[in-house]
Design a protein around this motif. Sequence first.
Motif, PDB file in Angstrom:
ATOM      1  N   GLY A  50       5.027 -33.470  36.452  1.00 58.61           N
ATOM      2  CA  GLY A  50       6.901 -32.852  37.131  1.00 58.61           C
ATOM      3  C   GLY A  50       6.423 -31.961  35.278  1.00 58.61           C
ATOM      4  O   GLY A  50       7.327 -30.602  35.491  1.00 58.61           O
ATOM      5  N   MET A  51       6.229 -32.265  34.010  1.00 55.89           N
ATOM      6  CA  MET A  51       6.731 -31.492  33.032  1.00 55.89           C
ATOM      7  C   MET A  51       5.596 -30.184  33.401  1.00 55.89           C
ATOM      8  O   MET A  51       5.690 -29.671  32.663  1.00 55.89           O
ATOM      9  N   LEU A  52       4.666 -30.113  33.484  1.00 57.81           N
ATOM     10  CA  LEU A  52       3.585 -28.950  34.164  1.00 57.81           C
ATOM     11  C   LEU A  52       4.127 -28.177  34.966  1.00 57.81           C
ATOM     12  O   LEU A  52       4.469 -26.884  34.386  1.00 57.81           O
ATOM     13  N   SER A  53       4.744 -28.720  35.896  1.00 52.86           N
ATOM     14  CA  SER A  53       5.848 -27.794  36.768  1.00 52.86           C
ATOM     15  C   SER A  53       6.461 -27.020  35.895  1.00 52.86           C
ATOM     16  O   SER A  53       6.757 -25.426  36.002  1.00 52.86           O
ATOM     17  N   ALA A  54       7.272 -27.685  34.811  1.00 56.68           N
ATOM     18  CA  ALA A  54       8.774 -27.172  34.954  1.00 56.68           C
ATOM     19  C   ALA A  54       8.779 -25.929  33.749  1.00 56.68           C
ATOM     20  O   ALA A  54       8.236 -24.895  33.042  1.00 56.68           O
ATOM     21  N   TRP A  55       6.792 -26.689  33.336  1.00 56.65           N
ATOM     22  CA  TRP A  55       6.344 -25.907  31.712  1.00 56.65           C
ATOM     23  C   TRP A  55       5.474 -24.135  32.460  1.00 56.65           C
ATOM     24  O   TRP A  55       5.468 -23.078  32.020  1.00 56.65           O
ATOM     25  N   PHE A  56       5.129 -24.648  33.514  1.00 61.60           N
ATOM     26  CA  PHE A  56       4.735 -23.233  34.160  1.00 61.60           C
ATOM     27  C   PHE A  56       5.703 -21.973  34.327  1.00 61.60           C
ATOM     28  O   PHE A  56       5.080 -20.836  34.261  1.00 61.60           O
ATOM     29  N   ARG A  57       6.853 -22.534  35.126  1.00 66.07           N
ATOM     30  CA  ARG A  57       8.218 -21.715  35.413  1.00 66.07           C
ATOM     31  C   ARG A  57       8.096 -20.828  33.937  1.00 66.07           C
ATOM     32  O   ARG A  57       8.427 -19.895  33.988  1.00 66.07           O
ATOM     33  N   PHE A  58       8.535 -21.491  32.864  1.00 66.14           N
ATOM     34  CA  PHE A  58       8.985 -21.358  31.425  1.00 66.14           C
ATOM     35  C   PHE A  58       7.682 -20.106  30.952  1.00 66.14           C
ATOM     36  O   PHE A  58       8.065 -19.160  31.016  1.00 66.14           O
ATOM     37  N   GLN A  59       6.634 -20.134  31.133  1.00 65.59           N
ATOM     38  CA  GLN A  59       4.962 -19.992  31.359  1.00 65.59           C
ATOM     39  C   GLN A  59       5.201 -18.661  31.944  1.00 65.59           C
ATOM     40  O   GLN A  59       4.423 -17.278  31.064  1.00 65.59           O
ATOM     41  N   TYR A  60       5.024 -18.892  33.396  1.00 67.35           N
ATOM     42  CA  TYR A  60       4.368 -17.652  33.911  1.00 67.35           C
ATOM     43  C   TYR A  60       5.724 -17.591  35.142  1.00 67.35           C
ATOM     44  O   TYR A  60       5.439 -17.574  36.279  1.00 67.35           O
ATOM     45  N   PRO A  61       6.533 -16.946  35.059  1.00 68.00           N
ATOM     46  CA  PRO A  61       7.640 -16.507  35.700  1.00 68.00           C
ATOM     47  C   PRO A  61       7.760 -15.911  36.561  1.00 68.00           C
ATOM     48  O   PRO A  61       8.087 -16.153  37.474  1.00 68.00           O
ATOM     49  N   SER A  62       6.735 -15.042  36.922  1.00 66.07           N
ATOM     50  CA  SER A  62       6.763 -14.118  37.402  1.00 66.07           C
ATOM     51  C   SER A  62       5.834 -14.372  38.413  1.00 66.07           C
ATOM     52  O   SER A  62       5.278 -13.655  39.588  1.00 66.07           O
ATOM     53  N   LEU A  63       4.485 -15.161  38.525  1.00 64.18           N
ATOM     54  CA  LEU A  63       3.580 -15.608  39.001  1.00 64.18           C
ATOM     55  C   LEU A  63       4.830 -16.759  39.984  1.00 64.18           C
ATOM     56  O   LEU A  63       4.094 -16.876  41.551  1.00 64.18           O
ATOM     57  N   VAL A  64       5.543 -17.830  39.212  1.00 56.62           N
ATOM     58  CA  VAL A  64       5.841 -18.822  40.234  1.00 56.62           C
ATOM     59  C   VAL A  64       7.236 -18.897  40.950  1.00 56.62           C
ATOM     60  O   VAL A  64       8.042 -18.233  40.103  1.00 56.62           O
ATOM     61  N   THR A  65       8.400 -18.265  41.704  1.00 58.73           N
ATOM     62  CA  THR A  65       9.329 -18.251  42.078  1.00 58.73           C
ATOM     63  C   THR A  65      10.424 -19.667  41.557  1.00 58.73           C
ATOM     64  O   THR A  65      11.336 -19.359  40.930  1.00 58.73           O
ATOM     65  N   GLY A  66       9.620 -20.568  41.410  1.00 55.91           N
ATOM     66  CA  GLY A  66      10.686 -21.837  41.399  1.00 55.91           C
ATOM     67  C   GLY A  66       9.797 -23.389  41.221  1.00 55.91           C
ATOM     68  O   GLY A  66       8.507 -23.060  41.178  1.00 55.91           O
ATOM     69  N   ALA A  67      10.082 -24.668  41.318  1.00 57.76           N
ATOM     70  CA  ALA A  67       9.350 -25.548  40.686  1.00 57.76           C
ATOM     71  C   ALA A  67       9.958 -26.213  40.327  1.00 57.76           C
ATOM     72  O   ALA A  67      11.386 -26.700  40.476  1.00 57.76           O
ATOM     73  N   ILE A  68       9.537 -28.223  40.797  1.00 59.30           N
ATOM     74  CA  ILE A  68      10.389 -28.700  41.305  1.00 59.30           C
ATOM     75  C   ILE A  68       9.907 -29.459  40.280  1.00 59.30           C
ATOM     76  O   ILE A  68       8.182 -29.804  40.117  1.00 59.30           O
ATOM     77  N   ALA A  69      10.360 -30.060  39.311  1.00 59.35           N
ATOM     78  CA  ALA A  69       9.685 -31.068  38.283  1.00 59.35           C
ATOM     79  C   ALA A  69      10.808 -32.415  38.345  1.00 59.35           C
ATOM     80  O   ALA A  69      11.563 -32.623  37.694  1.00 59.35           O
TER      81      ALA A  69
END
Length: 366
Positions: free
Chosen positions: A39-58
């Motif tokens: 879940g932490m990775l999911s939130a951080w993924f959205r932070f670091q790669y916003p153009s790649l992932v449209t949204g995140a469930i953390a």
Amino acid sequence: QYLDHEQALADFASILYSLQENRSAYDSKIIAFGGSYGGMLSAWFRFQYPSLVTGAIAASAPIFAFLGEGFEFYENGGNDYWKAVTHTAGPRCADRIRSAFVTLMAYKSMKDLASTYGLCEKPVNVLDVALWVANVFDTLAMGSFPFRSNYLTDNPAYYLPAYPMKAACSAALAESEDIGALFAAASVFYNVSQQEKCFKIPKTTGSKSNDRFSGKLWTYQWCKSMLPEEFYFTMNGKDDMFFKYNDPFSVEQVSKACSKAIKGLKTDPLKIRKRYGSPPQFLGSVSRIVFSNGLLDPWHTGSVTSISPEQQTRDLHVLNIPSGAHHVDLMFTNPGDAPDVTAARKQQVQIISSWLDSSDELSAIA
């Protein structure tokens, strides 16, 4: 050297870019999912790669249980975590366990303790035994699922009962003798196989102990970024059902232990703070994340449990689930699911659908 959360995120990004290229799917929208560390990775993924992932469930993502300016979690030594475990146990069980720990902490003969309660060997000290028992309640609070589960057992063949905290409390309350009550509760988890002939108490305290750092893979990740670790949170035996325990969260001590466990490893206790900012800064820099929390799970105390109206305008959502355990909302549906768990899943589906249908600027920025 590659076992680091930032490397994991880079690997995920590389895989997704490769899939987009191989399938000519550059315009396809991607939603990140994760629970606990994931879940932490999911939130951080959205932070670091916003153009790649449209949204995140953390889900059950304690992204605020870190050191650094602006992180309030450690203001009381992280005791909110153990208070939450106590809340999940309930007042009657908490009173019984608290009283039993008083008796245990006054125990003098480790030899008698070992022979009377079936320990494989004489423990180094009573604190090791107390921490071993406390770990049961910590784990069972996380795993308060309404169905049998092997998620937290070391062997997929062995299942904890539904609502295992209730089972442990029932076992403790059925015992008339204090220390027997603790071991009866501990057996729900440590003897889940019903085949244990004796209990091995890990050596988690003392300068010569390395059992706390025996899991090399997780130790590397934990040490590298100072990921949350519950036995560096304080207990006091008043606000919680345990005992006075203030294992000093000394950065120097932990860094030394980490370096000893993995030769040459250097820790950075402020790595998360420097990378993602303080909690207000992080929430002010991201969009389109759902933070879900099972309130029976003590890790919600280090997670995002509330957001401001301004943050809501950037499609940030918090779903607090009173009957929920550790990321239960990401598990398969079960006939025993509480209504609030089912409702949270439906809300997530609705939110994800809105993200996939939207074409506004939030999809490309954090």
